[in-house]
Design an enzyme around this catalytic site. Structure first.
Site, mmCIF file in Angstrom:
data_model
loop_
_atom_site.group_PDB
_atom_site.id
_atom_site.type_symbol
_atom_site.label_atom_id
_atom_site.label_comp_id
_atom_site.label_asym_id
_atom_site.label_seq_id
_atom_site.Cartn_x
_atom_site.Cartn_y
_atom_site.Cartn_z
ATOM 1 N N CYS C 12 0.866 -1.162 0.000
ATOM 2 C CA CYS C 12 0.000 0.000 0.000
ATOM 3 C C CYS C 12 0.902 1.209 0.000
ATOM 4 O O CYS C 12 2.129 1.088 0.118
ATOM 5 C CB CYS C 12 -0.886 0.023 1.244
ATOM 6 S SG CYS C 12 -2.087 -1.318 1.328
ATOM 7 N N GLY C 38 -1.028 0.957 -5.058
ATOM 8 C CA GLY C 38 -2.374 0.482 -4.723
ATOM 9 C C GLY C 38 -3.422 1.204 -5.538
ATOM 10 O O GLY C 38 -3.492 2.433 -5.496
ATOM 11 N N ASN C 112 0.706 0.604 6.075
ATOM 12 C CA ASN C 112 1.307 -0.155 4.976
ATOM 13 C C ASN C 112 2.055 -1.326 5.582
ATOM 14 O O ASN C 112 3.008 -1.112 6.353
ATOM 15 C CB ASN C 112 2.265 0.735 4.179
ATOM 16 C CG ASN C 112 3.060 -0.063 3.171
ATOM 17 O OD1 ASN C 112 2.626 -1.114 2.709
ATOM 18 N ND2 ASN C 112 4.239 0.430 2.818
ATOM 19 N N GLY C 113 1.632 -2.544 5.279
ATOM 20 C CA GLY C 113 2.353 -3.703 5.813
ATOM 21 C C GLY C 113 1.431 -4.859 6.080
ATOM 22 O O GLY C 113 0.300 -4.899 5.593
ATOM 23 N N CYS C 246 12.526 -4.782 2.456
ATOM 24 C CA CYS C 246 12.099 -5.754 1.446
ATOM 25 C C CYS C 246 12.862 -5.557 0.129
ATOM 26 O O CYS C 246 12.805 -4.477 -0.471
ATOM 27 C CB CYS C 246 10.599 -5.561 1.202
ATOM 28 S SG CYS C 246 9.958 -6.527 -0.177
ATOM 29 N N TYR C 252 10.877 -4.463 -7.801
ATOM 30 C CA TYR C 252 9.581 -4.430 -8.452
ATOM 31 C C TYR C 252 8.625 -3.322 -7.977
ATOM 32 O O TYR C 252 7.990 -2.664 -8.790
ATOM 33 C CB TYR C 252 8.907 -5.790 -8.259
ATOM 34 C CG TYR C 252 7.462 -5.838 -8.636
ATOM 35 C CD1 TYR C 252 7.077 -5.846 -9.971
ATOM 36 C CD2 TYR C 252 6.470 -5.858 -7.661
ATOM 37 C CE1 TYR C 252 5.749 -5.876 -10.327
ATOM 38 C CE2 TYR C 252 5.139 -5.889 -8.013
ATOM 39 C CZ TYR C 252 4.771 -5.898 -9.344
ATOM 40 O OH TYR C 252 3.462 -5.927 -9.688
ATOM 41 N N SER C 293 7.923 -2.501 -15.038
ATOM 42 C CA SER C 293 8.932 -2.611 -13.983
ATOM 43 C C SER C 293 10.277 -3.121 -14.470
ATOM 44 O O SER C 293 11.280 -2.956 -13.783
ATOM 45 C CB SER C 293 8.400 -3.510 -12.862
ATOM 46 O OG SER C 293 7.985 -4.740 -13.404
ATOM 47 N N ASP C 355 12.979 -9.708 -17.524
ATOM 48 C CA ASP C 355 11.836 -9.509 -16.623
ATOM 49 C C ASP C 355 12.345 -9.427 -15.189
ATOM 50 O O ASP C 355 13.492 -9.784 -14.902
ATOM 51 C CB ASP C 355 10.822 -10.652 -16.787
ATOM 52 C CG ASP C 355 9.415 -10.230 -16.350
ATOM 53 O OD1 ASP C 355 9.263 -9.128 -15.769
ATOM 54 O OD2 ASP C 355 8.473 -11.005 -16.573
ATOM 55 N N ASP C 356 11.496 -8.956 -14.266
ATOM 56 C CA ASP C 356 11.978 -8.757 -12.897
ATOM 57 C C ASP C 356 11.937 -10.018 -12.054
ATOM 58 O O ASP C 356 12.693 -10.157 -11.097
ATOM 59 C CB ASP C 356 11.229 -7.609 -12.214
ATOM 60 C CG ASP C 356 9.732 -7.769 -12.288
ATOM 61 O OD1 ASP C 356 9.226 -8.872 -12.006
ATOM 62 O OD2 ASP C 356 9.049 -6.791 -12.636
ATOM 63 N N CYS C 392 6.295 -15.146 1.305
ATOM 64 C CA CYS C 392 6.590 -13.971 2.119
ATOM 65 C C CYS C 392 5.469 -13.798 3.130
ATOM 66 O O CYS C 392 4.305 -14.058 2.830
ATOM 67 C CB CYS C 392 6.665 -12.731 1.239
ATOM 68 S SG CYS C 392 6.785 -11.206 2.175
ATOM 69 N N CYS C 447 15.657 -7.723 3.379
ATOM 70 C CA CYS C 447 14.968 -8.990 3.592
ATOM 71 C C CYS C 447 15.065 -9.786 2.298
ATOM 72 O O CYS C 447 14.641 -9.323 1.240
ATOM 73 C CB CYS C 447 13.516 -8.758 3.964
ATOM 74 S SG CYS C 447 12.626 -10.316 4.195
ATOM 75 N N CYS C 450 12.196 -14.404 0.664
ATOM 76 C CA CYS C 450 11.498 -15.110 -0.419
ATOM 77 C C CYS C 450 12.486 -15.849 -1.322
ATOM 78 O O CYS C 450 12.110 -16.765 -2.045
ATOM 79 C CB CYS C 450 10.593 -14.173 -1.206
ATOM 80 S SG CYS C 450 11.418 -12.770 -1.927
#
Lengths: 462, 462, 462, 462
Positions: C12, C38, C112-113, C246, C252, C293, C355-356, C392, C447, C450
C-alpha cells in the site's frame, strides 16, 4: 382503469414563460406540477436573447434537474416539457424540448399531442433528403418549418402548422420569440396566464397556482400567439372549428386542482360520481375509489347515495420506475404491488368500487378479486365514464379495437369477466351533463370519439 | 401537522421472516409497504444457515435495491429496516440492519425506537475499550451482547435487553436464529404473522397484507421470541407492564390499512374526525383534509356533520429528496412546493380544514393563508388530537418544549397566530374513546405523554 | 513477473503532512504519486485541531476525490492511503484511513504492511467483547490502543505497537497530533521530508518530488515520531534490530524516481540488469524489457552487452478495472489484452527478454510465446532477481510454496516450461552487490526471505 | 511537445469488421488499442443484416462499454470510433459512429480527419432545409448522401465524397454493407487486414495485432471499398494523387508497435533519434526522453552517441480526466502534475533531453526548468522533427500561426526562451531519410506542410 395499458397514453405536459429573470426556475416548478402528465423524461430550454441553452433527461423533473444545472439556464424566456411514454422507440433523444440549431438561428420545440399524418409527412421529407434524428412526431414540424420557402419564421410556422393533422399544442422558442399554437379542434388544453409582467402558458392551470400566476384565458383552437420584445400578438393559422377537447382530460388525465376550459376537475369528477349514483344506485355499506384518479368520483357517489366513503384501497406512493416486480410465484402467494385492499375496512362489507374507466378489464378483475379476498361480501363496480369502444387517434395509443373489452362485450359479459356482483357505466348524456360544458356543439365541445367512434376530423370514421 | 418539524420523528419500520425460500424478496415487499415510516435509508440482511449477507443504502427501498442485488441475498431468513432520519450525524453507516461479524458468529440488528440511556451506556462501554463505528443507538445493544459474560447468546441478549431503557422493537438475526424483542412498555407496534409455513414479523400489519401473510398476534411488551430450526419459543426478559403504545401511531404514523393492536387505522382516524365533529362543530360549506395523514379524519368529520368532503388541498406526489427548494424571492412571488390549494373548490367557500396535529404552528399558518388566497371566505381549523404540550423521549425528537407552540400558548392564541376563524383540538377523552382501545389501564394502554407530560417510565416526570 | 498472481501483493502507499494550510490537497498529490502501490481504494483524513474529517472510496485517487470533496477537507494536518488489494474480503469499509470516533477523541489510521499475528490478536480481543467492523489487520491496532490501561495516548500507542508482529508502517492522526511508526525490522520504506515549515512523511520519496518537498531522512526501525503544536519528538518503542527492508521494493514495487533508503530505484534496477549481463550474457540482436517494472533492468542489460535496446513489447495504458476480458474463444483467436508484441521490431530477431521475476511461470510462458508468434527467432529470458522459492509473510500473500514454480523446479525445468531458448536468474550476491546497500548486516539490511527462506523474525523458519 | 496545446489534435481512431460472429467484441479490443488516438468518447455500431444497433458515450472505451452493453450488440459487422477532442462544442451527440435512421434504411458513420470545406457545405445544406443535429463535420457527409439524386447508395456515396475537401478516412455501415473510403491525398493511415474469413479495417495496424488479425494492405488514396454478402469490391471515387500521409503520424501520433504504410513506428522514431545524433551531437552524461512519444527517439540518440539512456523523467500513468489541477499557489510551491524529474538520475549530470516537437515552447521551458531544479548541470534539448512553422488544416487545429513559436522565432531565440544550454531540431532531409519512405514524390509521399507551408491541396498556400 385507464392506466392499465402500458404506453396507452401519449399525454405530455408543456409549460412556457416569457419575461421573467428566473424563467428556468419557474418552468421547473411548473413542470413539477404537470408531472402526472408524464414521468418518462423532462427538459427545459431557455432563451437569453442571443442563444438557446437546454438540459433534459430521462426520469422525473426532480431527477433530471439538479440545482447546478438549473442555475446554468439563465435567460428571460423558457419552455419545458414532461414526457409520458417512450412510444416510438424513445430514449434520451426523444425527450423534449427538441433543440434545432442552424447558422440562421435556433428553435426549440415542446409538443403535447399526436399528429395523425406524421409518418406520411416524414416519408415525404426523407425522400427529399431530410435526416431525422428522433422518432418523435415533433421533429416533423421542425423540418416543415426549415423546408418552407416563406420569408419570415412566423410565415414558415403558419405554413408548417397547416401541414399537420391531429392533436397538437406547441410551444416554440427562438433566441428572441415565443410561439404558442393549438390545433384547430383544440383537442388538448392549453391556458395562458400572467405572473407579474411575465406571460406563462401551461397544459393545465394547476401550474399557474403552483408558480403564483393568475389565469387569463384558454388558447383558442387554430390560434397562433407570438410573444417578443414588442409584446403579445395573436393570429389565426386556421379557421376556428367547434372545440373538441378530449373528454379523458376531465375523466382521468388532469389534476383535480386544474380547471380545464373553465371547469374544475375535482368538481367535474365529483359530479360524474353523483350522476353515476343517480343512474346506477345500489344498496351497499361502503363506497371506495381506486386511487388516485377515481377518488373524487367515489366521494361524489358516496355523497349522493349517503353510503359512507371509506379508504378501501391503498396505493403505495413509493412505486417508481425502479420497483422490482414480484415473481410469478410470489404473486400467486399473494404479494401485492401497487394497490392493496384495506381488510380492516372492507371485511364483511358490501362495497361499491368506483373507477374511472375499463379498458381491457384485467385490472378491474384483479381489484374485484382483491376486495373479495379482503373480506368484501359484495363488490359493485361503478364506472364514471361510458364504455370505451373505439381507439383514439389524437393522443391515446390504442392500436386496435381488439384490446378494448367494451368494443366486443356487453356490460353483462364484462361484469362476469371481472367477477363483480353488479356493474354499471355512466351514460353519454350523463357524462356531458355532469361535466357541464356550455352546449355550443353537438357534443358540447368535447371529443367523445373513444365512446362513439365519431371522430372530429372525419378521417377515421368507420 | 406533525411532519412540519424536520427530523422530528425517529420512527422506523422493521420486517423479518423465517423459513421462506424467497426471504429477501418477501422482505423487500414488506419494507416497501413500510416505506412511509422511513425514507432515508433501507437495508436487508439474510441468513442461509451458515453466514449472513446484507445490502443497504441511502434512499428509498426501490432505490437501494436492484433486482441483481436482491438475487444475491439468498437464504431462508431475513430482516430488513427502513430508516426515517439521519439524526445522530447519520449517513450510510447508520443505515440498518447493522451487521456485526466475529470469529464466533455474526449478528444483524434492526431496531425501531429510541433508547433513552444510550449515551450513558456508550460512554461506559468506550471507557472499557469498545470502539463504536456508528452514531446509532442500536450499536450499544450489540456491544452489550458481546460484553456479556453469559454462556449462550440468548442469555447474553436477555441481559443486554435489561440494560436498555426507552422504546425498542428489535429484530436480531444470526446464521441460525431470529430473535424478536419488544420493550416492557410496548411503545412501538410489532406484530407476528404466518405466510404458509414461514413466520413473519413487522412494525405494521399492512406489510402482512402486501406479502399475502395472515396476522397472528402482537408481540407482547417484555417478550423475547426465538425462532430457529426447532420452532418458535417465547420467553420474557422483563415483567409485563401496562402497555403504553404511542398514540401518534393512531393519529399520524401508521398506514391507514394497518391494524395497530387490533384496531384499523383508517377507522380510528375517521372516528377521531367524527368525535371532533361532535366536540367542535361549525357551520361551513366544505370539509377538507391535509393530505395524506388527515384525510380519514376529514372524511369522518364531513360524514358526522353532513358538510360535503372536498379535495381542497393537493399534495404533489413527486416531491423527493432531490427537489430543488424555491428561492426566497420565488416563494414570495407565490411558488408553492408540496401542497397547493384547489381554488376551483375553495373559492367563495367556508372551509373546515382538518389536520392531525399542530407542533410549531408555522405549517398550519401557511395552509390557512394558502386557503384564504385561494378564495376561502372562512377557514376553520380542526385538529384530530389534543394539543402537544410536552416533548417525547421514546421516538420523537423534540429536544425542548420551546418549539411546541401549545406548550406556551392557549388555543385562542394559537388561533390568532395561525390566522384561523376558529380552532379546536380534540379532547383527551375524545382521543381515547374514538380510538377505542379496551380500557385495561388508566390511559387505555396508550402513551399520552406528549399531551399530558405523564411519562410511563417516570424518568422525565416534571 | 511478480504482478502475475492476482492479489499477491499486499503493498500500500501512505502519505502524511503536518502544518500546511492545504494539507488535504498536498496529500492528494502525494497519494497520486504513490498510486502504483495500490489502485483499489484511496482515502484522506484531515485534522483541524478540533475534529477529524475524512473521505474515502474504491478506485483510483482521481476517481475517489472530486474538487468539491477535497475542498471540504480543510485542516492543517492530513494522512492518506492508497490500498492495493481487497484481500480480506475487502470493500469500502476496509479502505483506509480507518477512522475511529469516541467520546474521548478520534483517531485515524493509515497502514502499509502485514501483521503476522493479526488473527490471533483479533480472536483474543473479540473474546473480551470487542466488535470489529472491518476485516483489515489495521483495526486490531486501534482496539489494542483503546484497550490499553496506560494514561496517555502516546503510552497506549507504544504498548499497542509492542503487541504487533510483522511489517508495519503506521500513520496515526488525532485532532491535535500526528504519530509515525515503523516496525523494528524496517521492512517497509518510510521517509520524512520538509515542505517549507510543514513536515511530510511518505512511503516513497517520489511523493516528495511531486509535492515540492525536500527529503530529510528515513524513519528508523522501531522509531515512534510524534508531531504536534510543540514540534517534532522522536522516541523508540522497540530496540533497533538490523534493518530488513524488502528486496522487492528495489526489484519491483517502488517507482523508478524514488530513492529507497538513499538508493535510486531506476539506478538500482539498471545495475541489476548490468550485473545480469555479466552473469548471464547471450548472443542476440535486441534486448527488450517487460513494461513497466523491467524497463530499467533491460536498459542496463543492453548497455552492458552492447546489444540494442528496443521496444519489443507494448503495454496498453488504458486497461482499467472496467476492462472486459476477452472470451476464451477470442483469446484463442489471438485477442491480446494488456501486453502486445511489436512484430515490426522483433520479427527475425534473436531477442533477450528481461523480466523482474518469475512467480508461477505462466506469464513468462505467455510472453515468450507471444514474441515467437511475432517472429522472434530466439527468445532468451533473463530475470533480474534470484528464483523466488519461499512465501513472504510481511506483505506479499503467497499462501503456500506450491504456487512458486522455483520452489519445486530447477532453472532448466522452468526454461522448458516457459519455452525459452535460454533462461538465467540473477545470483543472490549479484542482487546485493548491484543494489549496493552498505553492508551493515549479513544481508546488507535487506529482507531476502522469499529467495532464501531465512526470515528475519525467526517465526516462520523451516 | 505536440500534446501541449489542448485540443490541438483532431486525430481520432476508427475500426471496422465484416463477417465475424463477435464483431462488436473484436471492435471493442480494436478500439482499445487505438485509445491513444482519442480519449474523449467512444462508440460502436453493429449490423445484423436487418438493422443497426449502437452504443456510445463520453470517456474511455473501457468506461463507455460494460459487458452487458457489448453483449446486446450482436451482429456480423461493426464499426467503431474513438474521439480525440470535443472541438466544435462537442458533447455526447458528437461522439461517433453517428447513426442516421430513415424509412429507406440506416447508415452509421465513423470518420477520422478534418474536412476543410465543412462549414461552407453546411451553410448550403441548411439553406436548402437540412437540419443538423451535431456540430461535427461528419454529419455533412450524411446529408450530402441523403440529398444526392443518384439511384443507388454507392453512387450517392461517391458523389458525396467528391464534395469533400480535406483529410478523411470514412467507415460507413448499413444493414447489409460496409463502405471504406480514404481521401485522394491519403493524409490519414487506414489499413485492411484479415481475421480468419472476416475483413478488418483500422487506423493503425496495432489493432490487427491486438485482435489477432493479419495485415493485408493499405487503403489507397481515392479508393472506395465495398464489402457485402457478395464479397469485397474496390472502386475509385477520385483519381489517385501522390500520397501525402501526415508526417506527425510517424513523429508523434501512432503507437510504436504500428506500421504506417509499411514502416514500423518505433523503428522510425529510433531512426529519427539516430539521425538527430548525427546532425546535432553534444557532449553529455545521460540521454532522456519525454514520455511517452519521445522514448524511441531518445533511445536512438543514445545508441548513436554512446551516451547512456536513462529514465530522467517519469510520467504519472494515472492522470485521467478527473484529475484535480493544483492551485496556482501549490504549483508555485513545486507541486508537479503529470511529469516529474528523477533527481536520483539527473542530479549532477549533463542531460540531453529528446522531445518530438516544440509547439508553443511553454512545455519545453517547464521541463528544462524541472530538470535543472532536479540537479542537472546542463540541459541540451534535441527535437526529433523540424520546427513547426505553419498551421495544419487536415486534422490539427492550429487556428493561427501566432501560437507556433517557431513561426516567429529563430532556433537561438527559442533556446533562450526555453532556457536550454543548446537546442537543435532535425532537418527536413533528416526527417525524410530517417523515416525512409520510398521516394515516389518530392516529399516521399509525406505531408510536410506544418514544416514548410506547402499544402498538398494548394488551397491554403501562402
Amino acid at each position: 382503469m385507464l392506466a392499465e395499458i402500458k404506453g396507452l397514453n401519449e399525454e405530455c405536459g408543456i409549460f412556457g414563460i416569457w419575461g421573467h429573470t428566473e424563467a428556468a426556475q419557474i418552468t421547473y416548478y411548473g413542470l413539477h406540477s404537470l408531472q402526472h402528465r408524464g414521468q418518462e423524461g423532462a427538459g427545459i430550454v431557455v432563451a437569453d436573447g442571443e442563444s438557446l441553452k437546454g438540459h433534459k433527461g430521462l426520469g422525473l423533473v426532480t431527477e433530471v434537474f439538479s440545482n447546478g444545472e438549473l442555475q446554468k439556464l439563465n435567460g428571460m424566456a423558457a419552455i419545458g416539457h414532461v414526457r409520458y411514454s417512450t412510444a416510438g422507440g424513445g430514449g434520451y433523444e426523444n425527450v423534449q424540448p427538441l433543440l434545432f440549431r442552424s447558422q440562421s438561428g435556433s428553435i426549440a420545440l415542446a409538443h403535447n399531442g399526436n399528429l395523425v399524418n406524421a409518418t406520411e409527412l416524414k416519408i415525404r421529407l426523407e425522400q427529399q433528403g431530410s435526416i431525422f434524428q428522433t422518432t418523435s412526431d415533433t421533429e416533423v414540424f421542425a423540418h416543415l418549418i426549415r423546408r418552407s420557402m416563406a420569408p419570415t419564421l412566423k410565415e414558415q410556422i403558419k405554413i408548417a402548422l397547416n401541414y399537420l393533422e391531429g392533436a397538437f399544442a406547441f410551444l416554440l422558442l427562438t433566441e428572441t420569440e415565443l410561439y404558442i399554437a393549438l390545433d384547430p379542434n383544440g383537442f388538448r388544453p392549453l391556458s395562458i396566464g400572467r405572473l407579474g409582467n411575465a406571460y406563462v402558458v401551461a397544459s393545465e392551470t394547476c401550474a399557474f397556482d403552483v408558480v403564483g400566476a393568475t389565469y387569463e384565458r384558454e388558447v383558442e383552437p387554430g390560434e397562433l400567439i407570438i410573444i417578443n420584445a414588442e409584446g403579445v400578438h395573436s393570429e389565426r393559422f386556421a379557421e376556428k372549428r367547434p372545440r373538441s377537447i378530449c373528454s379523458m382530460e376531465y375523466i382521468y388525465f388532469a389534476r383535480p386542482d386544474s380547471n380545464v376550459d373553465g371547469i374544475n376537475i375535482h368538481t367535474a369528477r365529483k359530479n360524474l360520481g353523483k350522476r353515476l349514483a343517480l343512474e346506477a344506485p345500489v344498496e351497499a355499506d361502503i363506497v371506495t375509489g381506486v386511487p388516485d384518479s377515481s377518488i373524487s368520483a367515489a366521494i361524489g357517489y358516496a355523497e349522493a347515495t349517503g353510503i359512507p366513503y371509506e379508504l378501501g384501497l391503498i396505493k403505495n406512493r413509493y412505486v417508481g420506475r425502479t420497483f422490482i416486480q414480484p415473481s410469478q410465484s410470489l404473486r400467486e402467494q399473494g404479494v401485492k404491488m401497487k394497490l392493496s385492499p384495506v381488510s380492516g375496512v372492507v371485511a364483511g362489507k358490501r362495497v361499491v368500487m368506483v373507477d374511472d374507466s375499463i379498458v381491457r378489464g384485467t385490472t378491474s378483475k384483479r381489484i374485484v378479486n382483491m376486495l373479495r379476498e379482503a373480506g368484501a361480501t359484495e363488490v359493485h363496480v361503478r364506472i364514471s365514464s361510458p364504455p370505451i369502444t373505439h381507439p383514439c387517434f389524437y393522443g391515446i395509443d390504442m392500436s386496435t379495437r381488439e384490446e378494448l373489452i367494451a368494443a366486443s362485450h356487453s356490460v353483462e359479459e364484462i361484469r362476469q369477466l371481472i367477477g363483480a356482483d353488479s356493474l354499471a357505466f355512466l351514460s353519454l348524456e350523463g357524462l356531458i351533463e355532469a361535466i357541464g360544458r356550455p352546449s355550443d356543439s353537438p357534443w358540447c365541445g368535447q371529443c367523445m370519439s373513444c365512446f362513439t367512434g365519431k371522430y372530429p376530423l372525419n378521417t377515421f370514421q368507420e
